[in-house]
Design a protein around this motif. Structure first.
Motif, PDB file in Angstrom:
ATOM      1  N   TYR A 850     -66.009-107.836 -40.671  1.00  0.00           N
ATOM      2  CA  TYR A 850     -67.117-106.673 -41.216  1.00  0.00           C
ATOM      3  C   TYR A 850     -67.879-105.763 -40.409  1.00  0.00           C
ATOM      4  N   SER A 851     -67.707-106.326 -39.296  1.00  0.00           N
ATOM      5  CA  SER A 851     -68.936-105.996 -38.292  1.00  0.00           C
ATOM      6  C   SER A 851     -67.727-105.653 -37.630  1.00  0.00           C
ATOM      7  N   GLU A 852     -66.295-105.570 -37.113  1.00  0.00           N
ATOM      8  CA  GLU A 852     -65.269-104.961 -36.298  1.00  0.00           C
ATOM      9  C   GLU A 852     -64.454-104.496 -37.726  1.00  0.00           C
ATOM     10  N   GLN A 853     -64.280-102.912 -37.485  1.00  0.00           N
ATOM     11  CA  GLN A 853     -63.575-102.793 -38.968  1.00  0.00           C
ATOM     12  C   GLN A 853     -62.173-101.999 -38.340  1.00  0.00           C
ATOM     13  N   LYS A 854     -62.035-101.354 -36.699  1.00  0.00           N
ATOM     14  CA  LYS A 854     -61.719-100.533 -36.956  1.00  0.00           C
ATOM     15  C   LYS A 854     -61.018-101.151 -35.108  1.00  0.00           C
ATOM     16  N   ILE A 855     -59.835-101.301 -34.535  1.00  0.00           N
ATOM     17  CA  ILE A 855     -59.096-101.631 -33.600  1.00  0.00           C
ATOM     18  C   ILE A 855     -57.920-100.232 -33.210  1.00  0.00           C
ATOM     19  N   VAL A 856     -58.187 -99.797 -31.696  1.00  0.00           N
ATOM     20  CA  VAL A 856     -57.297 -98.804 -31.293  1.00  0.00           C
ATOM     21  C   VAL A 856     -56.513 -99.847 -29.979  1.00  0.00           C
ATOM     22  N   LEU A 857     -54.466 -99.804 -30.920  1.00  0.00           N
ATOM     23  CA  LEU A 857     -53.813-100.151 -29.413  1.00  0.00           C
ATOM     24  C   LEU A 857     -53.004 -99.532 -29.430  1.00  0.00           C
ATOM     25  N   HIS A 858     -52.404 -99.817 -28.043  1.00  0.00           N
ATOM     26  CA  HIS A 858     -51.556 -98.618 -27.287  1.00  0.00           C
ATOM     27  C   HIS A 858     -49.824 -99.284 -27.443  1.00  0.00           C
ATOM     28  N   PRO A 859     -49.076 -98.859 -27.088  1.00  0.00           N
ATOM     29  CA  PRO A 859     -47.413 -99.292 -26.463  1.00  0.00           C
ATOM     30  C   PRO A 859     -47.600-100.706 -25.418  1.00  0.00           C
ATOM     31  N   THR A 860     -46.888-101.449 -25.610  1.00  0.00           N
ATOM     32  CA  THR A 860     -47.583-102.752 -24.104  1.00  0.00           C
ATOM     33  C   THR A 860     -46.678-102.040 -22.861  1.00  0.00           C
ATOM     34  N   ASP A 861     -45.886-100.730 -22.957  1.00  0.00           N
ATOM     35  CA  ASP A 861     -45.266 -99.867 -21.833  1.00  0.00           C
ATOM     36  C   ASP A 861     -45.941 -98.580 -21.322  1.00  0.00           C
ATOM     37  N   GLN A 862     -47.671 -98.445 -22.519  1.00  0.00           N
ATOM     38  CA  GLN A 862     -47.986 -97.548 -22.578  1.00  0.00           C
ATOM     39  C   GLN A 862     -49.428 -97.864 -22.093  1.00  0.00           C
ATOM     40  N   ARG A 863     -50.073 -98.816 -23.108  1.00  0.00           N
ATOM     41  CA  ARG A 863     -51.796 -98.794 -22.916  1.00  0.00           C
ATOM     42  C   ARG A 863     -51.859 -99.260 -21.354  1.00  0.00           C
ATOM     43  N   LYS A 864     -53.253 -99.465 -21.749  1.00  0.00           N
ATOM     44  CA  LYS A 864     -54.482 -99.423 -20.347  1.00  0.00           C
ATOM     45  C   LYS A 864     -54.670-100.123 -20.464  1.00  0.00           C
ATOM     46  N   GLU A 865     -54.810-101.767 -19.635  1.00  0.00           N
ATOM     47  CA  GLU A 865     -55.477-102.657 -20.522  1.00  0.00           C
ATOM     48  C   GLU A 865     -56.741-102.890 -20.255  1.00  0.00           C
TER      49      GLU A 865
END
Length: 1155
Positions: A850-865
């Motif tokens: 309820y407090s964290e309702q949204k997350i943005v993910l990137h593909p493992t070969d593209q995302r910035k850690e």
């Protein structure tokens, strides 16, 4: 006794003859290397005879020794014979002086004393004087010193390193080994070329460091000294530190004559990578040599080894130490033209791999020197970047294009122009523009270039229009306009165009507000459509620099600079030096001939914003005749759709972000049109028809608010024509970008196979996926699995399949939580999306609730850690797991219950605040909750609302029994209104509204509302639940403390431009130097403020009347002044200046006149 005559006789003292000395002093060309203090020299000759200290400046304020200057002085002094050594010093302890050398001409001797060091209280050994030993110029010597740091070193040494050589005849001064970049790191090997006086045969050396850096522990492995006659090596393997080994910062190494041991045979594995090109003849006589730190491998033939594009072979030879360079090439005795494209060379020996990046042509076309090249390993080369731009006309070549740059110092290798800036292979199409990034040695000022191709036949023709080269701050233009072919010549020599000089009249206006002036240096670069100027400083020789850029001033400057054509923008930079490195710039006006350009700034330049780019405001120009330029009278309706990035929360409707758009087509371009985008990101306007859209200009003018637009893409509809532009960047104020249409894929549906892995707990609720791709976004609600089972069960892997529009290559995934219960969360571990033959994996391991309702993910070969977010979530999970291990024990009857659940120590609100946004404080009053829930309400209330010592006195008289008589409710102590502390009066109980600023806002600004005209004695307050509106005494001190936690501050930091990338451990030393330099700059400003403040306090406290004290106590009073006021460097300097010049009968008038 007879009287004696008292008549005196004058005794004539013999005068020592003086001779002429010619002294030449060169100041180094280092930044801030000018000395403003007096300079003295003492010359020593035979039998330690000296001239005594001689002043070399005309006055104490003489500024003769400026940066990069050479001063020749004539002095008279006693004859000491041949000068052997000198002591030179200056007395400017604020500015450092970099002394290059001193030359003395006397008695037909010309002696040079090489210094090459700082005389500065903050650098090297922090000394303002130095002893130098001289030698005649024909007798000077060059030394190469190699220093190797041991493998026990953890952090790079941050302390000045020096070496001093002792020889058979004399010794050198301290030779400070200053690398160009941070060095003396673990297992590093540094080389220094030093020219100094000849000391004869080396007997011993002393090497060490000053120990005044942040890292002052140095593990020295060995030292090598190379001269023209010999090479010495000293093995050390010791710590030079104040805390380790023998706690010494230096070590003396004596020469030890030993027979060299028998050479060790080492195997060298050589790999040579060449590029496969179309060549008519094969080169067989390729040779190679390897140079090391202790020897070299002479030239050997590669005829038997060069059989393919990647050749590998072994060489057995005596150990030559660390490989420093290789030389490779060929000699062609047949007088025929031959060429070979070498990519790289790798040499592996003793578990060490040396990589030599060549990427050059070896050819005898330009002479025998071009068929050989010497390369250093990648980590040791000193290459610079050459930005090369080529404009072509009609072209149909498929051959190799080669470029060579000639300078006044050196010549580059033969560059193969095969790959452009973005890494793709170049194809020289007609009427195109290409940009290359090349690296090689610095050739100095470019004098000419040689460019061409190796194509043969009538079909291989290339129309070369122009070449532009930029290196460092220099730029050159070469105009060709010639067809290069086999008949007309494949290669051509081009000379740089002579740049036309024009007069620029520049006017700057400083804001009239307080603190708008600056004493820092102001620099500018002018950019045009043809070229750009060099960086120049806004200064004149006719006026004092301190009068420029004052509050409300209008300053005028004139410069003769290169003609850049029509001015597109300017860059204004503040160097941040001086006592007030802040400048409020209003406007800039530039006149070039009859053209006038105006730039509106209204910006404050300082340490956080040191430079800005300004574009000229639109000016009215006379319309061109219809025969010259005809504009279309037809109007067209354009529909523009803007899609914002994830960082853009709203469309910035409340701000005056001056976003504008210019559309360019085949029939002209539109005017600059404001883009007031609404929440939907759509706008419609009517303007002249430009035909088919070819490009756009998107930018933002200056604005009062720091508005930043994060735009993903922009779509323009012109009738049935739709043009898409992929922006994918941020647009700040005073910036403009040029965009060309992006290829768009027609909308089509495709199957998405989605796999999710849930954690330990079952989740009951909805989940929405928003898949963002290069062609748009699609939304999917995960409700029904492929198997028909209920999704998101404990430890389940669920599969979903939906048919949606194709978004192209997936760039990111947005997951939204649709649950309604506060205790219901979804632990998502991994996500996999399969689209056609493309597979995208997303690593999540997050909890959506309820407090964290949204997350943005990137593909493992593209995302910035985002390592910070990952660690914070791990910390939150660990705290939660540990708190669950605490079990409440049973409460035994008739025994005190003192169970400690340690809940405050497992509170995750701080972690939540760091992950998300700062948490809002709940309504009501808070006490200082301890682990045992112990609190004293009166103490907490006193800390919240000030300190009243009268009330504290009354509370001391109140006995413990009185506290027992206070009423309670539900075990909670109630505070009676009549005894509210500090004169407060209860006016209203407000259980909903929270006063968030009671520690900083006065009681007048708080809302008051009377609940009743008569105060009731029955009014009570629940101390932990309600917020009171209080009318208090204005004299209450509210700075003594509070039990309420303040809101977490939001710290914004401006990173330097070169660190907008992932940082590594090698960047630590550079960042430390950056922080240290900026801290020193701010410290100087603070020192000046403290100096002025202390002077004012000195007179305000009437401390200048020291004559009124008894003579016995005056010295003690002066000591009290120093202790009381001298608390900072600036205040200590002010007190010292005032007290040292304070006469015994001092008054304010006499002190001011003395100071």
């Amino acid at each position: 006794m007879p009287w004696c005559s008292s008549k005196t006789t004058d005794v004539i003292q013999p005068q020592i003859a003086k001779i002429d000395y010619t002294i030449t002093i060169k100041t180094g060309d280092r930044e801030n290397s000018t000395t403003n203090g007096p300079v003295y020299i003492n010359i020593f000759g035979r039998d330690n005879q000296s001239t005594g200290y001689i002043l070399l400046t005309n006055s104490p304020n003489d500024k003769s020794f400026r940066q990069g200057s050479i001063e020749t002085l004539q002095i008279k002094a006693i004859d000491i014979g041949k000068p052997r050594s000198i002591i030179i010093r200056h007395e400017d302890d604020i500015n450092g002086w970099f002394l290059d050398y001193v030359e003395i001409s006397v008695n037909k001797f010309l002696i040079r004393f090489v210094a090459n060091r700082w005389l500065n209280t903050k650098k090297n050994d922090r000394q303002l004087s130095v002893e130098l030993f001289g030698s005649e110029q024909s007798d000077s010597a060059a030394y190469t010193i190699e220093v190797q740091t041991g493998n026990e070193q953890i952090e790079p040494l941050d302390s000045p390193v020096y070496a001093q050589l002792y020889g058979a005849t004399t010794k050198t001064p301290k030779l400070f080994l200053e690398p160009k970049t941070a060095c003396f790191a673990r297992d590093s090997c540094e080389n220094f070329d030093i020219s100094t006086n000849n000391i004869g045969e080396i007997r011993k050396i002393v090497i060490g460091h000053e120990g005044n850096g942040a890292v002052s522990d140095w593990h020295l492995k060995n030292v090598k000294i190379q001269t023209t006659d010999e090479q010495l090596k000293f093995d050390v393997n010791k710590w030079l530190s104040r805390t380790k080994y023998d706690q010494k910062l230096s070590i003396e190494l004596n020469r030890n004559e030993r027979r060299p041991p028998s050479p060790t045979i080492v195997t060298y594995l050589v790999k040579i990578q060449t590029v496969d090109t179309e060549q008519t003849d094969r080169i067989d006589n390729i040779e190679m040599s390897i140079q090391g730190s202790t020897g070299q491998i002479d030239k050997f033939s590669l005829k038997d080894h060069m059989k393919s594009d990647l050749d590998q072979f072994q060489v057995e030879h005596a150990d030559i130490g660390n490989i420093e360079s290789i030389t490779i090439g060929f000699n062609d005795d047949n007088k025929r033209q031959a060429a070979w494209l070498l990519e790289s060379v790798d040499i592996e020996t003793k578990e060490t791999v040396y990589h030599f990046q060549a990427q050059c042509w070896l050819s005898n076309r330009l002479g025998s020197n071009s068929s050989w090249i010497t390369i250093r390993p990648d980590k040791n080369n000193d290459y610079i970047n050459y930005s090369v731009s080529i404009k072509t006309g009609k072209s149909n070549i498929t051959s190799n294009v080669i470029l060579c740059i000639y300078g006044d110092k050196k010549t580059t290798k033969l560059f193969p122009l095969r790959t452009i800036k973005n890494g793709t292979k170049v194809k020289f199409d007609k009427d195109d523009y290409f940009e290359f990034d090349l690296k090689d040695i610095n050739v100095g000022k470019i004098e000419k270039i040689n460019i061409g191709h190796d194509g043969q036949g009538n079909e291989q023709k290339w129309l070369l229009k122009s070449v532009r080269i930029e290196k460092n701050d220099e730029h050159y233009v070469f105009q060709a306009d010639r067809t290069l072919s086999e008949n007309e010549g494949n290669f051509i020599d081009l000379l740089p165009l002579e740049k036309k000089q024009v007069l620029y009249k520049i006017t700057t206006v400083t804001n009239s507000a307080d603190e708008s002036a600056t004493d820092s240096g102001v620099f500018m670069i002018i950019y045009g459509d043809n070229d750009r100027t060099k960086q120049f400083q806004l200064i004149t020789t006719e006026q004092d620099p301190e009068t420029f850029f004052q509050k409300g001033n209008t300053d005028n400057f004139e410069f003769n600079l290169d003609d850049v054509g029509e001015i597109r923008k300017i860059n204004v930079r503040l160097d941040g030096k001086g006592f007030h490195p802040i400048w409020h710039l209003d406007t800039v006006r530039i006149q070039k001939g009859s053209e006038i350009y105006k730039f509106n700034a209204d910006k404050v330049l300082g340490l956080s914003l040191q430079e800005i780019d300004l574009t000229p405001t639109p000016t009215e120009k006379p319309s061109a005749p219809p025969s010259i330029k005809r504009q279309s009278q037809e109007n067209m309706v354009y529909k523009v759709s803007v899609r914002f990035g994830t960082l853009q929360q709203t469309a910035n409707d409340d701000h005056d972000g001056n976003l504008y758009l210019i559309i360019v087509g085949k029939r002209g371009q539109t005017k600059k049109m404001p883009l007031p985008v609404n929440e939907k990101g759509e706008i419609e306007f009517k303007t002249n028809d430009v035909g088919k859209v070819s490009k756009i200009f998107l930018g933002q003018d200056d604005t009062r608010h720091q508005v930043v637009w994060h735009i993903d893409n922009l779509v323009i509809k012109r009738g049935a024509e739709i043009t898409t532009f992929n922006v994918e960047r941020s647009i700040e104020a005073n910036t403009e970008i040029e965009l060309k249409p992006s290829p768009i894929k027609k909308s089509s549906d495709i199957d998405y196979e989605i796999k999710t892995v849930t954690g330990d707990k079952t989740y009951e609720g909805g989940i929405t996926f928003k898949i963002r791709g290069e062609f748009g976004i699609t939304t999917i609600s995960l409700s029904q699995t492929v198997s028909g089972e209920k999704p998101f069960q404990s430890k389940a892997t669920d599969e979903f399949k939906y048919r949606k529009n194709d978004v192209g290559k997936i760039k990111r995934l947005i997951i939204e939580y649709n649950g309604t219960k506060t205790d219901n969360f979804w632990h998502l571990k991994t996500v996999q999306i399969i689209k056609a033959d493309e597979c995208y994996n997303f690593h999540a391991n997050v909890r959506l609730d309820y407090s964290e309702q949204k997350i943005v993910l990137h593909p493992t070969d593209q995302r910035k850690e985002d390592f910070v977010q990952t660690e914070l979530r791990r910390l939150k999970e660990n705290l939660h797991c540990e708190s669950l291990k605490m079990r409440r024990p049973p409460h035994k009857a008739h025994e005190p219950f003192v169970y400690n659940d340690l809940k405050p120590y497992f509170d995750t609100s701080n972690v939540e605040n760091a992950i998300h946004e700062p948490l809002e404080h709940q309504a009501g009053y808070y006490t200082r909750v301890t682990a045992l829930r112990i609190v004293e309400p009166w103490e907490a209330h006193g800390m919240d609302y000030g300190v009243n010592y009268e009330l504290l006195k009354q509370r001391r008289l109140r006995g413990h029994s009185a506290k027992r008589l206070l009423p309670t409710r539900n075990g909670m102590m109630l505070l009676p209104p009549p005894s509210l502390p500090f004169g407060g009066q209860i006016t209203h109980i407000n259980p909903t509204k929270v006063d968030r600023s009671r520690s900083s806002v006065s009681s007048k600004s708080r809302p008051t509302a009377r609940y009743s005209n008569q105060q009731s004695q029955a009014t009570t307050m629940v101390y932990l639940c309600y917020c009171l509106t209080i009318k208090t005494d204005e004299s209450i001190d509210r700075t003594q403390g509070s039990t309420h936690l303040p809101e977490f501050p939001c710290v914004t930091m401006e990173k330097p431009s070169e660190y907008h990338r992932p940082l590594t451990l090698n960047d630590v030393s550079n960042i430390r130097s950056y922080i240290r330099s900026h801290s020193a700059l701010r410290a100087n400003c603070q020192k000046e403020k403290d100096y002025k403040r202390t002077q004012d306090d000195f007179y305000r406290m009437q401390l200048d009347s020291v004559a009124g004290h008894h003579p016995r106590t005056r010295d003690n009073m002066v000591r009290v002044y120093r202790s009381y006021l001298g608390t900072t460097p600036g205040s200590r300097k002010a007190v010292r200046d005032l007290c040292d010049q304070l006469p015994l009968n001092a008054t304010k008038t006499t002190v001011e006149s003395t100071v």
